[in-house]
Design an enzyme around this catalytic site. Structure first.
Site, PDB file in Angstrom:
ATOM      1  N   TYR A 218       0.841  -1.199   0.000  1.00 37.80           N
ATOM      2  CA  TYR A 218       0.000   0.000   0.000  1.00 37.80           C
ATOM      3  C   TYR A 218       0.879   1.253   0.000  1.00 37.80           C
ATOM      4  O   TYR A 218       0.672   2.176  -0.798  1.00 37.80           O
ATOM      5  CB  TYR A 218      -0.924  -0.010   1.223  1.00 37.80           C
ATOM      6  CG  TYR A 218      -1.756   1.254   1.374  1.00 37.80           C
ATOM      7  CD1 TYR A 218      -2.833   1.506   0.528  1.00 37.80           C
ATOM      8  CD2 TYR A 218      -1.457   2.206   2.354  1.00 37.80           C
ATOM      9  CE1 TYR A 218      -3.593   2.671   0.653  1.00 37.80           C
ATOM     10  CE2 TYR A 218      -2.210   3.370   2.495  1.00 37.80           C
ATOM     11  CZ  TYR A 218      -3.276   3.599   1.640  1.00 37.80           C
ATOM     12  OH  TYR A 218      -4.024   4.750   1.760  1.00 37.80           O
ATOM     13  N   LYS A 222       1.210   4.181  -2.991  1.00 30.96           N
ATOM     14  CA  LYS A 222       0.975   5.611  -2.827  1.00 30.96           C
ATOM     15  C   LYS A 222       2.214   6.412  -3.235  1.00 30.96           C
ATOM     16  O   LYS A 222       2.109   7.561  -3.648  1.00 30.96           O
ATOM     17  CB  LYS A 222       0.551   5.915  -1.384  1.00 30.96           C
ATOM     18  CG  LYS A 222      -0.843   5.372  -1.043  1.00 30.96           C
ATOM     19  CD  LYS A 222      -1.931   6.073  -1.853  1.00 30.96           C
ATOM     20  CE  LYS A 222      -3.318   5.556  -1.554  1.00 30.96           C
ATOM     21  NZ  LYS A 222      -4.387   6.207  -2.321  1.00 30.96           N
TER      22      LYS A 222
HETATM   23  N1  LIG Z   1      -9.173   7.046   5.329  1.00 29.76           N
HETATM   24  C1  LIG Z   1      -7.917   7.394   5.548  1.00 29.76           C
HETATM   25  O1  LIG Z   1      -7.469   7.494   6.702  1.00 29.76           O
HETATM   26  C2  LIG Z   1      -7.009   7.672   4.387  1.00 29.76           C
HETATM   27  C3  LIG Z   1      -5.729   8.193   4.648  1.00 29.76           C
HETATM   28  C4  LIG Z   1      -4.889   8.467   3.571  1.00 29.76           C
HETATM   29  C5  LIG Z   1      -5.312   8.233   2.282  1.00 29.76           C
HETATM   30  N2  LIG Z   1      -6.561   7.712   2.066  1.00 29.76           N
HETATM   31  C6  LIG Z   1      -6.939   7.460   0.671  1.00 29.76           C
HETATM   32  O2  LIG Z   1      -8.195   8.051   0.414  1.00 29.76           O
HETATM   33  C7  LIG Z   1      -8.903   7.297  -0.575  1.00 29.76           C
HETATM   34  C8  LIG Z   1     -10.309   7.000  -0.085  1.00 29.76           C
HETATM   35  O3  LIG Z   1     -10.205   6.253   1.116  1.00 29.76           O
HETATM   36  P1  LIG Z   1     -11.439   6.048   2.097  1.00 29.76           P
HETATM   37  O4  LIG Z   1     -10.845   5.909   3.439  1.00 29.76           O
HETATM   38  O5  LIG Z   1     -12.480   7.061   1.836  1.00 29.76           O
HETATM   39  O6  LIG Z   1     -11.940   4.604   1.621  1.00 29.76           O
HETATM   40  P2  LIG Z   1     -13.317   3.851   1.934  1.00 29.76           P
HETATM   41  O7  LIG Z   1     -14.062   4.573   2.967  1.00 29.76           O
HETATM   42  O8  LIG Z   1     -12.964   2.437   2.170  1.00 29.76           O
HETATM   43  O9  LIG Z   1     -14.120   3.978   0.543  1.00 29.76           O
HETATM   44  C9  LIG Z   1     -13.591   3.392  -0.582  1.00 29.76           C
HETATM   45  C10 LIG Z   1     -14.475   3.636  -1.773  1.00 29.76           C
HETATM   46  O10 LIG Z   1     -13.861   2.996  -2.890  1.00 29.76           O
HETATM   47  C11 LIG Z   1     -14.741   2.012  -3.416  1.00 29.76           C
HETATM   48  N3  LIG Z   1     -14.026   0.820  -3.802  1.00 29.76           N
HETATM   49  C12 LIG Z   1     -13.321  -0.009  -3.013  1.00 29.76           C
HETATM   50  N4  LIG Z   1     -12.826  -1.025  -3.737  1.00 29.76           N
HETATM   51  C13 LIG Z   1     -13.234  -0.822  -5.008  1.00 29.76           C
HETATM   52  C14 LIG Z   1     -13.055  -1.529  -6.204  1.00 29.76           C
HETATM   53  N5  LIG Z   1     -12.392  -2.675  -6.250  1.00 29.76           N
HETATM   54  N6  LIG Z   1     -13.591  -1.047  -7.337  1.00 29.76           N
HETATM   55  C15 LIG Z   1     -14.299   0.104  -7.318  1.00 29.76           C
HETATM   56  N7  LIG Z   1     -14.528   0.814  -6.203  1.00 29.76           N
HETATM   57  C16 LIG Z   1     -13.995   0.356  -5.047  1.00 29.76           C
HETATM   58  C17 LIG Z   1     -15.682   1.682  -2.292  1.00 29.76           C
HETATM   59  O11 LIG Z   1     -16.848   1.137  -2.892  1.00 29.76           O
HETATM   60  P3  LIG Z   1     -17.784   0.087  -2.094  1.00 29.76           P
HETATM   61  O12 LIG Z   1     -18.650   0.989  -1.312  1.00 29.76           O
HETATM   62  O13 LIG Z   1     -18.454  -0.661  -3.121  1.00 29.76           O
HETATM   63  O14 LIG Z   1     -16.858  -0.715  -1.218  1.00 29.76           O
HETATM   64  C18 LIG Z   1     -15.853   3.032  -1.632  1.00 29.76           C
HETATM   65  O15 LIG Z   1     -16.770   3.814  -2.341  1.00 29.76           O
HETATM   66  C19 LIG Z   1      -8.054   6.053  -0.825  1.00 29.76           C
HETATM   67  O16 LIG Z   1      -7.297   6.231  -1.975  1.00 29.76           O
HETATM   68  C20 LIG Z   1      -7.149   5.983   0.388  1.00 29.76           C
HETATM   69  O17 LIG Z   1      -5.946   5.329   0.112  1.00 29.76           O
HETATM   70  C21 LIG Z   1      -7.405   7.429   3.085  1.00 29.76           C
END
Ligand SMILES: NC(=O)c1ccc[n+]([C@@H]2O[C@H](COP(=O)([O-])OP(=O)(O)OC[C@H]3O[C@@H](n4cnc5c(N)ncnc54)[C@H](OP(=O)(O)O)[C@@H]3O)[C@@H](O)[C@H]2O)c1
Length: 347
Positions: A218, A222
């Site tokens: 991961y 990134k």
């Molecule tokens: N949250 C954090 O602390 C954090 C920190 C740094 C960076 N980020 C980055 O921010 C971004 C969003 O993260 P998040 O925390 O908001 O994630 P999240 O809450 O897990 O949401 C992920 C979204 O992506 C969709 N998704 C997951 N797998 C997929 C697939 N195989 N094909 C198509 N869609 C898919 C999910 O759809 P479903 O609803 O169908 O599962 C959901 O809509 C990511 O790139 C993550 O690396 C997050």
């Protein structure tokens, strides 16, 4: 007789040195001046970006004038919030995510709340077909997409030593975090070049700012985004297209599994508000040499500035021991749940 204070002794030695080696002394003084001025300018810019300056207005990208925003992974967490807030700002919305039922829910929520046009397409970016990408290209061909949010991302189910990670999980991370970002960007960019206008935001992570043991694939995926953004932002700048990586620490989402916000861990709503009000600004990433990158949320920005200026090496050890602890706790929880399930079956 009382001994001379240390500062006086030091000044005398410095003076003697300066007289004996004037060129060397001048060189050291100029170097010191250069380093100090550079730091002061960097610090001032960090303060201005983080606390004072507004980012580029979304109006520049056609908010309220029929322009479209495409958001991947838009049915939960940060992506869903981008879709809602960009709709509120006046963009028509195209959301691409995995689950058709969740896409339908978010689409109708946006239509009802903001009265903009909404289109959606279900793609599982871990197992996409060529047809998925061609039909996405046909869907966007007639739409003036001026904002792309490369949000979709996958992390590990739990921190795991690299040798023990299921190879399928590694493949999924590469397909979702890297392949999908490049494929979707390549589909959207030609239209932006034609219209000489565009904003591409990609969700970066502190997991690449600090190489993150036990989340190695991961973290590396990134790091890919960081270089991809820096190179692409230079390529596309002459076409009026801004490419920006949003350097992000934790946010309360299903992925982070953190439910309660704190000053360092915002909700998706406040995180996205910051991201959209700080477009193009660098925040804590200023002067770090990481081109095309900004850290929009204020506490993340402060943390980035500290890490970038103090050096990130010692953070690697801290992150490693934290992840080892998280892994131990998660495994103990799994054991407890398995034991409970077994008990239930025996009754
Ligand atoms: N949250 C954090 O602390 C954090 C920190 C740094 C960076 N980020 C980055 O921010 C971004 C969003 O993260 P998040 O925390 O908001 O994630 P999240 O809450 O897990 O949401 C992920 C979204 O992506 C969709 N998704 C997951 N797998 C997929 C697939 N195989 N094909 C198509 N869609 C898919 C999910 O759809 P479903 O609803 O169908 O599962 C959901 O809509 C990511 O790139 C993550 O690396 C997050």
């Amino acid at each position: 007789m009382a001994p001379a204070p240390a500062s006086l002794v030091f000044s005398k030695i410095a003076l003697l040195f300066a007289f004996k080696y004037p060129i060397y002394t001048l060189f050291c003084a100029l170097l010191g001046l250069y380093v100090s001025v550079r730091f002061i300018l960097r610090f001032t810019r960090f303060i201005l970006d983080t606390f004072v300056l507004p980012g580029t207005s979304l109006k520049k990208y056609g908010a309220g004038k029929g322009a479209w925003a495409l958001i991947t992974g838009a049915t939960d967490g940060i992506g869903r919030e981008f879709a809602l807030q960009l709709a509120k700002a006046g963009f028509n919305i195209l959301i691409v995510s995995r689950s058709p039922d969740k896409l339908a829910l978010v689409s109708s929520e946006i239509e009802t709340k903001y009265g903009v046009q909404v289109k959606s397409q279900a793609i599982d970016f871990a197992r996409p077909t060529e047809e998925d990408y061609t039909s996405l290209a046909s869907l966007i061909a007639p739409l003036p997409v001026s904002v792309l949010v490369n949000n979709v991302g996958k992390s590990h189910a739990l921190p795991t030593p690299f040798v023990d990670i299921d190879p399928q999980e590694i493949t999924d991370i590469i397909r979702i975090n890297i392949d999908a970002t490049m494929r979707v960007t390549q589909i959207v960019v030609p239209g932006m070049i034609q219209r000489k206008k565009g904003l591409i935001l990609s969700l970066g992570s502190f997991a690449s700012l600090i190489p993150t043991p036990l989340l190695t694939p991961y973290s590396a995926s990134k790091a890919f985004l960081r270089t991809f953004t820096a190179a692409l932002s230079s390529e596309l700048a002459p076409h009026g297209i801004k490419v920006h990586l949003l350097n992000t620490y934790y946010v309360t989402t299903p992925m982070s599994k953190i439910r309660h916000p704190s000053p360092l861990i915002p909700t998706p709503t406040s995180y996205v508000q910051s991201a959209l009000s700080k477009i193009g600004l660098r925040g804590g990433a200023v002067g770090s040499g990481r081109g095309g990158e900004g850290t929009p949320f204020w506490t993340h920005s402060v943390l980035d500035f500290l890490i970038s200026n103090l050096g990130g090496d010692w953070f690697v050890g801290y992150v490693k021991s934290t992840n080892e602890e998280i892994r131990k706790r998660a495994l103990r929880k799994r054991e407890r749940e398995a034991a409970k399930e077994k008990e239930g079956k025996n009754e």
